[in-house]
Design an enzyme around this catalytic site. Structure first.
Site, PDB file in Angstrom:
ATOM      1  N   ARG A 104     -28.346 112.901 -67.814  1.00 17.59           N
ATOM      2  CA  ARG A 104     -27.887 113.228 -69.173  1.00 17.59           C
ATOM      3  C   ARG A 104     -28.612 114.506 -69.586  1.00 17.59           C
ATOM      4  O   ARG A 104     -29.839 114.534 -69.672  1.00 17.59           O
ATOM      5  CB  ARG A 104     -28.192 112.086 -70.147  1.00 17.59           C
ATOM      6  CG  ARG A 104     -27.981 112.481 -71.591  1.00 17.59           C
ATOM      7  CD  ARG A 104     -27.980 111.310 -72.542  1.00 17.59           C
ATOM      8  NE  ARG A 104     -26.751 110.549 -72.431  1.00 17.59           N
ATOM      9  CZ  ARG A 104     -26.327 109.681 -73.352  1.00 17.59           C
ATOM     10  NH1 ARG A 104     -27.035 109.463 -74.449  1.00 17.59           N
ATOM     11  NH2 ARG A 104     -25.189 109.026 -73.177  1.00 17.59           N
ATOM     12  N   HIS A 131     -18.337 113.372 -71.158  1.00 16.59           N
ATOM     13  CA  HIS A 131     -18.997 112.062 -71.098  1.00 16.59           C
ATOM     14  C   HIS A 131     -18.083 111.089 -70.340  1.00 16.59           C
ATOM     15  O   HIS A 131     -17.531 110.137 -70.919  1.00 16.59           O
ATOM     16  CB  HIS A 131     -19.284 111.573 -72.517  1.00 16.59           C
ATOM     17  CG  HIS A 131     -20.244 110.424 -72.601  1.00 16.59           C
ATOM     18  ND1 HIS A 131     -20.941 109.941 -71.519  1.00 16.59           N
ATOM     19  CD2 HIS A 131     -20.616 109.643 -73.666  1.00 16.59           C
ATOM     20  CE1 HIS A 131     -21.695 108.922 -71.898  1.00 16.59           C
ATOM     21  NE2 HIS A 131     -21.512 108.726 -73.185  1.00 16.59           N
ATOM     22  N   GLN A 134     -18.348 107.045 -70.394  1.00 13.61           N
ATOM     23  CA  GLN A 134     -17.853 106.368 -71.594  1.00 13.61           C
ATOM     24  C   GLN A 134     -16.353 106.108 -71.480  1.00 13.61           C
ATOM     25  O   GLN A 134     -15.846 105.071 -71.919  1.00 13.61           O
ATOM     26  CB  GLN A 134     -18.152 107.227 -72.828  1.00 13.61           C
ATOM     27  CG  GLN A 134     -17.724 106.592 -74.124  1.00 13.61           C
ATOM     28  CD  GLN A 134     -18.546 105.353 -74.475  1.00 13.61           C
ATOM     29  OE1 GLN A 134     -19.764 105.424 -74.466  1.00 13.61           O
ATOM     30  NE2 GLN A 134     -17.897 104.249 -74.795  1.00 13.61           N
ATOM     31  N   ASP A 219     -15.835 110.036 -83.115  1.00  9.86           N
ATOM     32  CA  ASP A 219     -17.236 110.177 -82.674  1.00  9.86           C
ATOM     33  C   ASP A 219     -17.976 110.885 -83.807  1.00  9.86           C
ATOM     34  O   ASP A 219     -17.361 111.382 -84.755  1.00  9.86           O
ATOM     35  CB  ASP A 219     -17.256 110.999 -81.366  1.00  9.86           C
ATOM     36  CG  ASP A 219     -18.636 111.081 -80.714  1.00  9.86           C
ATOM     37  OD1 ASP A 219     -19.539 110.322 -81.101  1.00  9.86           O
ATOM     38  OD2 ASP A 219     -18.808 111.930 -79.820  1.00  9.86           O
ATOM     39  N   CYS A 259     -17.609 105.685 -79.341  1.00 10.86           N
ATOM     40  CA  CYS A 259     -18.574 105.503 -78.249  1.00 10.86           C
ATOM     41  C   CYS A 259     -19.926 104.992 -78.749  1.00 10.86           C
ATOM     42  O   CYS A 259     -20.695 104.432 -77.970  1.00 10.86           O
ATOM     43  CB  CYS A 259     -18.744 106.820 -77.485  1.00 10.86           C
ATOM     44  SG  CYS A 259     -19.436 108.170 -78.451  1.00 10.86           S
ATOM     45  N   ARG A 287     -19.719  99.319 -70.870  1.00 11.31           N
ATOM     46  CA  ARG A 287     -20.483 100.358 -70.152  1.00 11.31           C
ATOM     47  C   ARG A 287     -21.158  99.739 -68.924  1.00 11.31           C
ATOM     48  O   ARG A 287     -21.212 100.331 -67.858  1.00 11.31           O
ATOM     49  CB  ARG A 287     -21.550 100.990 -71.075  1.00 11.31           C
ATOM     50  CG  ARG A 287     -20.984 101.779 -72.255  1.00 11.31           C
ATOM     51  CD  ARG A 287     -20.249 103.027 -71.821  1.00 11.31           C
ATOM     52  NE  ARG A 287     -21.075 103.926 -71.042  1.00 11.31           N
ATOM     53  CZ  ARG A 287     -21.956 104.791 -71.545  1.00 11.31           C
ATOM     54  NH1 ARG A 287     -22.092 104.894 -72.845  1.00 11.31           N
ATOM     55  NH2 ARG A 287     -22.671 105.585 -70.762  1.00 11.31           N
TER      56      ARG A 287
HETATM   57  N1  NVA Z   1     -20.856 113.281 -78.899  1.00 10.21           N
HETATM   58  C1  NVA Z   1     -22.036 112.470 -78.914  1.00 10.21           C
HETATM   59  C2  NVA Z   1     -21.886 111.286 -78.028  1.00 10.21           C
HETATM   60  C3  NVA Z   1     -23.068 110.376 -77.958  1.00 10.21           C
HETATM   61  C4  NVA Z   1     -22.889 109.239 -77.019  1.00 10.21           C
HETATM   62  C5  NVA Z   1     -23.233 113.312 -78.508  1.00 10.21           C
HETATM   63  O1  NVA Z   1     -23.104 114.100 -77.567  1.00 10.21           O
HETATM   64  O2  NVA Z   1     -24.292 113.193 -79.122  1.00 10.21           O
HETATM   65  N1   CP Z   2     -22.251 105.969 -76.085  1.00  7.51           N
HETATM   66  C1   CP Z   2     -23.407 106.335 -75.507  1.00  7.51           C
HETATM   67  O1   CP Z   2     -23.437 107.080 -74.492  1.00  7.51           O
HETATM   68  O2   CP Z   2     -24.514 105.828 -76.109  1.00  7.51           O
HETATM   69  P1   CP Z   2     -26.043 106.181 -75.850  1.00  7.51           P
HETATM   70  O3   CP Z   2     -26.261 107.583 -76.360  1.00  7.51           O
HETATM   71  O4   CP Z   2     -26.800 105.156 -76.593  1.00  7.51           O
HETATM   72  O5   CP Z   2     -26.307 106.137 -74.356  1.00  7.51           O
END
Ligand code: NVA
Ligand code: CP
Length: 303
Positions: A104, A131, A134, A219, A259, A287
């Site tokens: 990540r 992502h 997800q 989101d 998500c 997930r």
């Molecule tokens: N769009 C959000 C998704 C988090 C799971 C982010 O990147 O923070």
């Molecule tokens: N939806 C998701 O990826 O959540 P986290 O940021 O908690 O991993």
């Protein structure tokens, strides 16, 4: 055979993705029945997190434990990655020690570079642009309630962000129509929209975009790394909140997904997550099962 990675949904064929969703459902049933299934005994997942996480970390780690393997959490705060060791060196070193890596991070190019130098499978656990993990869980959640999403209409409301980009890829791979409603300056990557113009339409009005929707998704308005833009974004997105009243104008059987984490009172009304059309908790729980299907595929079936 060349090592397979999962950096975007485009790395897998349509058949492979559909198989993963079905396998995720089977693994979920097995897990619920208390069946012990340990196909990854002694296998190790390296988990590099340069951004925060609850769902992704816990689901990958729990999944590896349930499969009989293990996972190592690697944060830039206490590894050499955070002190500037080149990504290509880290990829080559970690490939000698673990069987698969999940990352990540911020720039998508970083994970592409890691994958280029890694000799083990690499999974995108979220970048600024995509992502895909997800989406596996989301597609599973839809499939569990209404079956195949092929030919359905999905409406994305909010930021043209990493999740929105993965929904565009999903529209192509799972064969659905996608209406996107964003404020003009927050539209998704133009090149991606153009490549998928046969099924993706960008609009700027949520009321128009939601007509006929079988699935409505949103989101947060400010993603990780955009915290300083939060106040400005609150203004720009104020007409893009998803509420039960807005959902009433979608298809009568429409589902709602997010998500998570969610900001109640911003992209969702206070009551949206608890609405009967919301499947956000199943979505989050999936997930675990969807990623177990992914790990099994990358470490066993694709070999
Ligand atoms: N769009 C959000 C998704 C988090 C799971 C982010 O990147 O923070
Ligand atoms: N939806 C998701 O990826 O959540 P986290 O940021 O908690 O991993």
């Amino acid at each position: 055979m060349a090592v397979r990675h999962f950096l975007t949904l485009k790395d897998f064929s349509k058949d492979e993705l559909n198989q993963l969703v079905k396998r995720a459902c089977e693994l979920k049933t097995m897990h619920k029945n208390g069946e012990i299934y340990e196909p990854l005994k002694n296998k190790v997942l390296g988990m590099i997190f340069e951004k925060s996480s609850t769902r992704t970390r816990v689901s990958f780690e729990a999944g590896m434990i349930q499969f009989g393997g293990g996972a190592i959490f690697l944060s830039p705060n206490d590894t050499q990655l955070g002190r500037g060791e080149p990504i290509e060196d880290s990829a080559r070193v970690l490939s000698q020690m673990v069987d698969i890596v999940m990352i990540r991070t911020f720039a998508h190019e970083k994970i592409e570079k890691f994958a280029q130098y890694a000799s083990v499978p690499v999974i995108n656990a979220l970048t600024d642009d995509y992502h895909p993990c997800q989406l596996l869980a989301d597609m599973q959640a839809y499939y569990e309630v209404h079956g195949d999403i092929k030919g359905k209409t999905v409406t994305w409301i909010g930021d043209g962000n990493n999740m929105c980009h993965s929904y565009i890829n999903a529209a192509a791979q799972f064969d659905f129509k996608l209406n996107i409603a964003c404020p003009k300056v927050f539209e998704p990557m133009q090149s991606l929209v153009d490549e998928n113009s046969d099924r993706v339409t960008v609009m700027n009005d949520p009321k128009q975009a939601i007509k006929g929707a079988h699935l409505v998704v949103t989101d947060v308005w400010a993603s990780m790394g955009q915290e300083e833009e939060q106040a400005e974004r609150m203004q720009q997105f104020k007409d893009f909140q998803v509420s039960p009243a807005l959902m009433d104008t979608a298809d009568k059987d429409a589902l709602f997904m997010h998500c998570l984490p969610a900001h109640r009172g911003e992209e969702v009304s206070e009551d949206m997550l608890d609405d009967p059309r919301s499947v956000v908790w199943e979505e989050a729980g999936n997930r675990l099962h969807a990623q177990k299907a992914l790990l099994e595929f990358l470490l066993i079936n694709s070999k």
